[in-house]
Design a protein around this motif. Sequence first.
Motif, mmCIF file in Angstrom:
data_model
loop_
_atom_site.group_PDB
_atom_site.id
_atom_site.type_symbol
_atom_site.label_atom_id
_atom_site.label_comp_id
_atom_site.label_asym_id
_atom_site.label_seq_id
_atom_site.Cartn_x
_atom_site.Cartn_y
_atom_site.Cartn_z
ATOM 1 N N THR A 1 16.831 -52.710 21.908
ATOM 2 C CA THR A 1 18.266 -52.894 22.089
ATOM 3 C C THR A 1 19.040 -52.051 21.088
ATOM 4 O OG1 THR A 1 17.923 -55.147 22.860
ATOM 5 C CG2 THR A 1 20.148 -54.571 22.146
ATOM 6 N N ILE A 2 18.583 -52.050 19.843
ATOM 7 C CA ILE A 2 19.238 -51.250 18.806
ATOM 8 C C ILE A 2 19.119 -49.769 19.123
ATOM 9 C CG2 ILE A 2 19.149 -50.588 16.374
ATOM 10 C CD1 ILE A 2 18.229 -53.453 15.769
ATOM 11 N N SER A 3 17.946 -49.345 19.563
ATOM 12 C CA SER A 3 17.726 -47.933 19.894
ATOM 13 C C SER A 3 18.602 -47.503 21.054
ATOM 14 C CB SER A 3 16.251 -47.699 20.241
ATOM 15 O OG SER A 3 15.434 -48.001 19.137
ATOM 16 N N THR A 4 18.711 -48.350 22.078
ATOM 17 C CA THR A 4 19.558 -48.043 23.226
ATOM 18 C C THR A 4 21.018 -47.946 22.804
ATOM 19 O OG1 THR A 4 18.024 -49.209 24.678
ATOM 20 C CG2 THR A 4 20.228 -48.783 25.535
ATOM 21 N N GLY A 5 21.428 -48.863 21.922
ATOM 22 C CA GLY A 5 22.806 -48.838 21.439
ATOM 23 C C GLY A 5 23.110 -47.566 20.666
ATOM 24 N N ASN A 6 22.185 -47.132 19.830
ATOM 25 C CA ASN A 6 22.370 -45.895 19.076
ATOM 26 C C ASN A 6 22.443 -44.686 19.995
ATOM 27 O OD1 ASN A 6 22.354 -47.253 16.647
ATOM 28 N ND2 ASN A 6 20.170 -46.946 16.274
ATOM 29 N N ALA A 7 21.597 -44.690 21.026
ATOM 30 C CA ALA A 7 21.592 -43.587 21.989
ATOM 31 C C ALA A 7 22.907 -43.528 22.750
ATOM 32 C CB ALA A 7 20.423 -43.743 22.961
ATOM 33 N N ASN A 8 23.415 -44.703 23.132
ATOM 34 C CA ASN A 8 24.693 -44.755 23.847
ATOM 35 C C ASN A 8 25.844 -44.297 22.963
ATOM 36 O OD1 ASN A 8 23.558 -45.688 26.224
ATOM 37 N ND2 ASN A 8 23.843 -47.849 25.696
ATOM 38 N N ASN A 9 25.812 -44.682 21.688
ATOM 39 C CA ASN A 9 26.849 -44.253 20.741
ATOM 40 C C ASN A 9 26.820 -42.747 20.535
ATOM 41 O OD1 ASN A 9 27.825 -46.834 20.347
ATOM 42 N ND2 ASN A 9 26.530 -47.232 18.560
ATOM 43 N N ALA A 10 25.613 -42.199 20.429
ATOM 44 C CA ALA A 10 25.467 -40.752 20.243
ATOM 45 C C ALA A 10 25.979 -39.998 21.469
ATOM 46 C CB ALA A 10 24.001 -40.400 19.986
ATOM 47 N N LYS A 11 25.657 -40.524 22.649
ATOM 48 C CA LYS A 11 26.120 -39.889 23.890
ATOM 49 C C LYS A 11 27.640 -39.948 23.995
ATOM 50 C CE LYS A 11 25.469 -40.018 28.902
ATOM 51 N NZ LYS A 11 24.794 -40.707 30.037
ATOM 52 N N ARG A 12 28.198 -41.108 23.633
ATOM 53 C CA ARG A 12 29.653 -41.279 23.684
ATOM 54 C C ARG A 12 30.336 -40.329 22.709
ATOM 55 N NH1 ARG A 12 29.343 -46.602 24.539
ATOM 56 N NH2 ARG A 12 29.134 -46.981 22.321
ATOM 57 N N ARG A 13 29.760 -40.207 21.506
ATOM 58 C CA ARG A 13 30.350 -39.312 20.504
ATOM 59 C C ARG A 13 30.284 -37.861 20.966
ATOM 60 N NH1 ARG A 13 28.981 -36.326 15.866
ATOM 61 N NH2 ARG A 13 30.688 -36.315 14.346
ATOM 62 N N TYR A 14 29.175 -37.484 21.620
ATOM 63 C CA TYR A 14 29.038 -36.118 22.142
ATOM 64 C C TYR A 14 30.097 -35.841 23.211
ATOM 65 C CZ TYR A 14 27.206 -32.340 25.056
ATOM 66 O OH TYR A 14 27.084 -31.192 25.798
ATOM 67 N N ILE A 15 30.298 -36.784 24.108
ATOM 68 C CA ILE A 15 31.300 -36.607 25.173
ATOM 69 C C ILE A 15 32.699 -36.510 24.580
ATOM 70 C CG2 ILE A 15 32.407 -37.718 27.162
ATOM 71 C CD1 ILE A 15 29.626 -38.869 27.860
ATOM 72 N N HIS A 16 33.007 -37.376 23.625
ATOM 73 C CA HIS A 16 34.317 -37.323 22.972
ATOM 74 C C HIS A 16 34.489 -36.012 22.205
ATOM 75 C CE1 HIS A 16 34.647 -42.010 22.944
ATOM 76 N NE2 HIS A 16 34.893 -41.476 24.130
ATOM 77 N N PHE A 17 33.425 -35.558 21.563
ATOM 78 C CA PHE A 17 33.439 -34.279 20.851
ATOM 79 C C PHE A 17 33.792 -33.149 21.821
ATOM 80 C CE2 PHE A 17 31.642 -30.451 19.048
ATOM 81 C CZ PHE A 17 31.825 -30.571 17.686
ATOM 82 N N LEU A 18 33.135 -33.138 22.977
ATOM 83 C CA LEU A 18 33.421 -32.112 23.992
ATOM 84 C C LEU A 18 34.876 -32.166 24.436
ATOM 85 C CD1 LEU A 18 30.419 -31.998 26.517
ATOM 86 C CD2 LEU A 18 31.035 -30.312 24.776
ATOM 87 N N LEU A 19 35.367 -33.357 24.709
ATOM 88 C CA LEU A 19 36.730 -33.497 25.231
ATOM 89 C C LEU A 19 37.769 -33.031 24.219
ATOM 90 C CD1 LEU A 19 36.462 -36.947 27.058
ATOM 91 C CD2 LEU A 19 36.530 -34.657 28.083
ATOM 92 N N PHE A 20 37.607 -33.420 22.964
ATOM 93 C CA PHE A 20 38.565 -32.990 21.944
ATOM 94 C C PHE A 20 38.464 -31.475 21.701
ATOM 95 C CE2 PHE A 20 38.751 -37.521 20.550
ATOM 96 C CZ PHE A 20 40.133 -37.645 20.591
ATOM 97 N N GLY A 21 37.238 -30.952 21.710
ATOM 98 C CA GLY A 21 37.064 -29.512 21.524
ATOM 99 C C GLY A 21 37.664 -28.714 22.661
ATOM 100 N N ILE A 22 37.451 -29.185 23.891
ATOM 101 C CA ILE A 22 38.018 -28.497 25.058
ATOM 102 C C ILE A 22 39.538 -28.573 25.034
ATOM 103 C CG2 ILE A 22 38.254 -28.642 27.578
ATOM 104 C CD1 ILE A 22 35.261 -29.387 27.661
ATOM 105 N N LEU A 23 40.076 -29.711 24.625
ATOM 106 C CA LEU A 23 41.527 -29.835 24.491
ATOM 107 C C LEU A 23 42.049 -28.783 23.523
ATOM 108 C CD1 LEU A 23 44.257 -31.377 24.798
ATOM 109 C CD2 LEU A 23 43.523 -32.788 22.856
ATOM 110 N N TYR A 24 41.360 -28.634 22.392
ATOM 111 C CA TYR A 24 41.826 -27.731 21.335
ATOM 112 C C TYR A 24 41.824 -26.270 21.776
ATOM 113 C CZ TYR A 24 42.548 -26.031 16.576
ATOM 114 O OH TYR A 24 43.069 -25.433 15.450
#
Length: 200
Positions: A5-28
């Motif tokens: 459960t902890i590993s899945t949560g970390n993976a989901n957080n990492a994926k979410r951060r990557y997607i947010h990173f892409l969106l903010f970078g593309i905006l910029y």
Amino acid sequence: MEVRTISTGNANNAKRRYIHFLLFGILYVGIQEFWVSVLWKGSLISFALAVVITEVLYLTFAFFVGKWIDAIFSKIRIADLVAYVVCGLVGLITIEWIFVGNRPGETEANQFVMFTTWGGAALFARMMTDSSANVVKVKLYALRFFLLFTGLATLLGLIFAVINSQLSFAITYVAAILGYPIMNVFFIWYFFIKARGSEA
């Protein structure tokens, strides 16, 4: 079961951060690409291809290189500055010089603006996805300023694109060569906050 459960949560957080990173970078960097491709050259296809291919690939590189830099400079908190410089140089050399052809001496394009745009795209995305409590204020001010100058320039650029294309070009060009370098004020503020945080 708990470990999974902890590993899945970390993976989901990492994926979410990557997607947010892409969106903010593309905006910029995407707004500036919109000015160049659509308002200056009238090519919506070029804009779409630049965002989908060039910017996604570049920002993916910036995201994972940033994680590597974070690991190397974990004890000395200059990772954000190193990421800014590395990503700025990679964007300038590989995208602007090699693919676009904006090499020094062969174009009137401002080399410093191009460097700060690509370095800024990576750092803006890093900053906006930084969950540290002490950077909330600089994130808010940086985002407000960015949306204000790019939004106003884009609106005026679209209006004058119909009336006077040269004036549309002038407005967005000035916004590019002034607004993006000014974003460095917020990045420097961010650097100092992170450096102080590492000394605490």
